[in-house]
Design a protein around this motif. Structure first.
Motif, PDB file in Angstrom:
ATOM      1  N   VAL A  47       0.871  -1.045  -0.078  1.00 12.18           N
ATOM      2  CA  VAL A  47      -0.024  -0.018  -0.106  1.00 12.18           C
ATOM      3  C   VAL A  47       0.840   1.258   0.068  1.00 12.18           C
ATOM      4  CG1 VAL A  47      -1.670   1.372   1.419  1.00 12.18           C
ATOM      5  CG2 VAL A  47      -1.935  -1.108   1.204  1.00 12.18           C
ATOM      6  N   GLY A  48       2.233   1.143   0.419  1.00 13.71           N
ATOM      7  CA  GLY A  48       3.037   2.074   0.814  1.00 13.71           C
ATOM      8  C   GLY A  48       4.232   1.796  -0.109  1.00 13.71           C
ATOM      9  N   PRO A  49       5.207   2.683  -0.186  1.00 13.39           N
ATOM     10  CA  PRO A  49       6.257   2.276  -0.940  1.00 13.39           C
ATOM     11  C   PRO A  49       7.661   1.403  -0.048  1.00 13.39           C
ATOM     12  CG  PRO A  49       6.498   4.622  -0.192  1.00 13.39           C
ATOM     13  CD  PRO A  49       5.163   4.081   0.025  1.00 13.39           C
ATOM     14  N   PRO A  50       8.493   0.822  -0.781  1.00 14.89           N
ATOM     15  CA  PRO A  50       9.352   0.100   0.258  1.00 14.89           C
ATOM     16  C   PRO A  50      10.551   1.015   0.779  1.00 14.89           C
ATOM     17  CG  PRO A  50      10.031  -0.067  -2.253  1.00 14.89           C
ATOM     18  CD  PRO A  50       8.530   0.636  -2.060  1.00 14.89           C
ATOM     19  N   LEU A  51      10.781   0.529   2.122  1.00 11.51           N
ATOM     20  CA  LEU A  51      11.409   1.466   2.972  1.00 11.51           C
ATOM     21  C   LEU A  51      12.987   1.231   3.273  1.00 11.51           C
ATOM     22  CD1 LEU A  51       8.758   2.122   5.657  1.00 11.51           C
ATOM     23  CD2 LEU A  51       9.390   3.412   3.609  1.00 11.51           C
ATOM     24  N   ARG A  52      13.374   0.069   2.533  1.00  8.39           N
ATOM     25  CA  ARG A  52      14.809   0.071   2.680  1.00  8.39           C
ATOM     26  C   ARG A  52      15.565   1.046   2.200  1.00  8.39           C
ATOM     27  NH1 ARG A  52      17.837  -4.576   3.904  1.00  8.39           N
ATOM     28  NH2 ARG A  52      16.255  -6.010   3.497  1.00  8.39           N
ATOM     29  N   SER A  53      16.590   1.348   2.764  1.00 11.40           N
ATOM     30  CA  SER A  53      17.627   2.747   2.141  1.00 11.40           C
ATOM     31  C   SER A  53      16.637   3.843   2.142  1.00 11.40           C
ATOM     32  CB  SER A  53      18.173   2.389   0.698  1.00 11.40           C
ATOM     33  OG  SER A  53      18.951   1.404   0.832  1.00 11.40           O
ATOM     34  N   VAL A  54      15.607   4.117   2.864  1.00 13.99           N
ATOM     35  CA  VAL A  54      14.714   5.400   2.770  1.00 13.99           C
ATOM     36  C   VAL A  54      15.588   6.514   3.394  1.00 13.99           C
ATOM     37  CG1 VAL A  54      13.457   5.004   4.808  1.00 13.99           C
ATOM     38  CG2 VAL A  54      12.513   6.176   3.028  1.00 13.99           C
ATOM     39  N   VAL A  55      16.313   6.315   4.236  1.00 13.21           N
ATOM     40  CA  VAL A  55      17.207   7.508   5.140  1.00 13.21           C
ATOM     41  C   VAL A  55      18.262   7.579   4.067  1.00 13.21           C
ATOM     42  CG1 VAL A  55      18.592   7.993   7.131  1.00 13.21           C
ATOM     43  CG2 VAL A  55      16.889   6.250   7.279  1.00 13.21           C
ATOM     44  N   GLY A  56      18.330   9.235   3.934  1.00 10.50           N
ATOM     45  CA  GLY A  56      19.072   9.749   2.735  1.00 10.50           C
ATOM     46  C   GLY A  56      18.431   9.697   1.384  1.00 10.50           C
TER      47      GLY A  56
END
Length: 126
Positions: A47-56
């Motif tokens: 439902v939402g985007p993938p969050l791996r490597s979201v920081v930065g």
């Protein structure tokens, strides 16, 4: 000499009360799985985007997800402070977004952000 021993004991006790990074990230993983994992995968869009490597990462930058116009136009980069503000109140940070979830507890937000921050990049990803 007695004062030194007391100071050492107090220091050891105080250090034991402070959570280790691994404790914080483990707690973050548990909270992520409970509160975020239903809508967000680490490596795949739900439902939402993938969050791996979201920081930065620049907001709305993952090509596998159809972001709202508000988030596409926001010009944000997901650092710790921005993620904290987003998790606190997404609508206050970016009007016209599609995330209806808020996380009111600062300790939970901090743990989730610590968990996301320490995740290794996906194979073939920088």
């Amino acid at each position: 000499m007695n004062k030194l021993r007391i100071a050492i004991v107090i220091g050891i006790y105080a250090a034991s009360l402070w959570p280790a990074d691994s404790d914080l990230t483990n707690r973050g993983r548990e909270i992520y799985e409970k509160r975020c994992g239903g809508c967000h995968g680490l490596d795949n869009a739900k439902v939402g985007p993938p969050l791996r490597s979201v920081v930065g990462r620049r907001a709305a930058a993952d090509p596998s997800f159809p972001y709202s116009d508000g988030l596409k136009k926001a010009g944000l980069v997901w650092d710790e402070a921005t993620l904290d503000r987003w998790l606190t109140d997404p609508e206050a940070l970016v009007a016209d977004n599609d995330m209806g979830f808020r996380l009111s507890r600062a300790d939970e937000r901090s743990a989730i952000i610590a968990y996301l921050k320490q995740l290794p990049a996906k194979q073939g990803q920088r």
